[in-house]
Design a protein around this motif. Structure first.
Motif, PDB file in Angstrom:
ATOM      1  N   ILE A 328       0.839  -1.209   0.000  1.00 35.47           N
ATOM      2  CA  ILE A 328       0.000   0.000   0.000  1.00 35.47           C
ATOM      3  C   ILE A 328       0.872   1.256   0.000  1.00 35.47           C
ATOM      4  N   ALA A 329       1.911   1.266   0.828  1.00 29.29           N
ATOM      5  CA  ALA A 329       2.804   2.424   0.882  1.00 29.29           C
ATOM      6  C   ALA A 329       3.484   2.653  -0.464  1.00 29.29           C
ATOM      7  N   LEU A 330       3.940   1.588  -1.108  1.00 34.42           N
ATOM      8  CA  LEU A 330       4.599   1.718  -2.403  1.00 34.42           C
ATOM      9  C   LEU A 330       3.619   2.221  -3.471  1.00 34.42           C
ATOM     10  N   CYS A 331       2.384   1.752  -3.414  1.00 35.40           N
ATOM     11  CA  CYS A 331       1.383   2.230  -4.372  1.00 35.40           C
ATOM     12  C   CYS A 331       1.181   3.735  -4.250  1.00 35.40           C
ATOM     13  N   LEU A 332       1.052   4.204  -3.024  1.00 36.53           N
ATOM     14  CA  LEU A 332       0.847   5.639  -2.812  1.00 36.53           C
ATOM     15  C   LEU A 332       2.086   6.441  -3.212  1.00 36.53           C
ATOM     16  N   LEU A 333       3.274   5.882  -2.968  1.00 35.52           N
ATOM     17  CA  LEU A 333       4.500   6.554  -3.380  1.00 35.52           C
ATOM     18  C   LEU A 333       4.598   6.628  -4.900  1.00 35.52           C
ATOM     19  N   ILE A 334       4.311   5.525  -5.579  1.00 33.69           N
ATOM     20  CA  ILE A 334       4.354   5.510  -7.044  1.00 33.69           C
ATOM     21  C   ILE A 334       3.337   6.489  -7.620  1.00 33.69           C
ATOM     22  N   HIS A 335       2.177   6.527  -7.017  1.00 25.89           N
ATOM     23  CA  HIS A 335       1.141   7.471  -7.440  1.00 25.89           C
ATOM     24  C   HIS A 335       1.638   8.908  -7.320  1.00 25.89           C
ATOM     25  N   TRP A 336       2.253   9.226  -6.211  1.00 27.42           N
ATOM     26  CA  TRP A 336       2.777  10.575  -5.984  1.00 27.42           C
ATOM     27  C   TRP A 336       3.847  10.917  -7.027  1.00 27.42           C
ATOM     28  N   VAL A 337       4.719   9.966  -7.319  1.00 27.81           N
ATOM     29  CA  VAL A 337       5.774  10.195  -8.308  1.00 27.81           C
ATOM     30  C   VAL A 337       5.170  10.407  -9.699  1.00 27.81           C
TER      31      VAL A 337
END
Length: 405
Positions: A328-337
């Protein structure tokens, strides 16, 4: 006569539980969706050699939540689709139909490319042009929640003049015979058939569902949980998962419990706050988590399988929760990027601006509910703007394939 104004703090206190319960429910459900995929597609694929049935316990837990996750998501989607359903096709076809078909097609192509790099990962993928065409049309992939939102809206709006009893009865019959294994359900077609009834129920019974959420009590939480647990136990004891109508009945009980629990959790800042925040960001989690999980599975499968006894005991206990949080954290980080790189078109339907070509229509929430839930970075058309009295909820989720799994 002097009229006293209600203090802003009082307004917040009165509206907060109602505004947050749906976001809280969606946040909890998207966490459970990721957890289910982690367990089924990664955790249970590990070579466990601990002699203790901990992995099986995680799988069993996930199965008990199957009647809850997707029926609850689609009920909420239906609840907040009512305003859009009351508007004209011209006002809603783009934001309620075209948007989700576009997102489905775009991310299906992305998944097809990324998942081809992990051929041993246990999820369906198109391996030919014909298979890709089938996923785009009649047999949706694991992204089919987006496909379903568009299809359900079209069905509900096209049948708005048909008596609701007739429509609900037909949708319930479709759900029942699908759960009974009467219809062929390749891919995720089963979930598409089974969950229409919950979307329609949410749209038709919005006032009842909202009152249920607004009047939640501790006693109702206990009773609804006991009802859900009893229904699951009875279904399992009788082996009735494929009896016509049984899965549907259990799903209705599960939705009642889910709405109750979400309404109560939304009043807790420590729990409801984070869950509601996730509930407003479900689209990036939903569309990104499967490729992320596939790559993590590729990296972690052998190391976890080769751990010693103590390491595997610890992993068997904690691994699903920890990996779900990481995904979940990686998904939100990728989304932000991606947003930072200007790729907001991956999360919303581009629209044509005068003299500017194509530009993204708005931000990134999955607004399955209706115009009152759709946020836009640019001004919305007057017909799509939320009324002050309307309560919206943003978010989305994945849909299960039904009790056959």
């Amino acid at each position: 006569m002097r009229t006293e104004k209600t203090p802003p703090s009082a307004i917040t206190a009165q509206t907060r539980p109602r505004a947050l319960w749906a976001d809280t429910a969606k946040g909890a459900c998207i966490v459970l969706v990721v957890l289910w995929h982690v367990v089924m597609k990664d955790y249970l694929q590990v070579d466990w050699h601990i002699g203790i049935p901990l992995p099986g316990a995680w799988g069993t837990l996930g199965e008990q939540l199957l009647p809850l996750r997707m029926p609850l998501f689609f009920t909420i989607s239906g609840v907040f689709a009512t305003t859009a359903l009351a508007r004209t096709w011209r006002q809603t076809a783009r934001s309620r139909v075209a948007k989700f078909l576009y997102l489905y097609a775009a991310w299906l192509l992305i998944h097809t490319v990324l998942l081809s790099a992990v051929p041993d990962f246990a999820t369906a993928r198109a391996d030919s042009a014909l298979a890709l065409l089938e996923q785009l049309t009649i047999t949706p992939s694991n992204l089919w929640y987006l496909y379903a939102l568009a299809a359900y809206f079209v069905i509900a709006k096209a049948l708005h003049r048909v008596p609701r009893t007739v429509v609900l009865t037909a949708a319930a019959a479709l759900s029942a015979i699908t759960a009974a294994g009467v219809l062929a359900t390749p891919g995720d077609r089963g979930g598409l058939y089974q969950n229409l009834v919950f979307f329609l129920a949410g749209a038709y019974f919005r006032p009842v569902i909202e009152r249920w959420a607004e009047t939640v009590t501790s006693r109702r939480i206990v009773l609804s949980f006991l009802a859900y647990a009893t229904a699951l136990a009875a279904m399992a004891a009788a082996g009735a998962q494929r009896w016509p109508g049984v899965w549907l009945a259990v799903g209705l009980v599960a939705v009642a419990f889910g709405v109750t629990a979400a309404a109560r959790l939304s009043r807790s800042p420590a729990i409801g706050g984070p869950l509601a925040a996730l509930g407003r960001r479900t689209l990036p989690i939903y569309v990104i988590h499967m490729p992320v999980l596939a790559l993590l599975h590729l990296a972690l499968h052998d190391p976890i399988s080769n751990l010693g006894f103590t390491g595997q005991i610890i992993a068997a206990l904690c691994y699903p929760v920890v990996l779900s949080a990481v995904v979940i954290a990686l998904c939100l980080l990728i989304h932000w990027v991606l947003l930072g790189l200007g790729a907001s078109w991956l999360f919303d339907l581009p629209r044509r601006r005068a003299g500017a070509g194509l530009a993204p229509a708005g931000p990134t929430q999955i607004a399955e509910a209706g115009p009152e839930t759709a946020l836009s970075a640019s001004p919305m058309p007057e017909s799509e703007r939320p009324r002050p009295s309307e309560v919206g909820s943003r978010g989305g989720a994945w849909v299960h394939r039904g009790p056959k799994r």
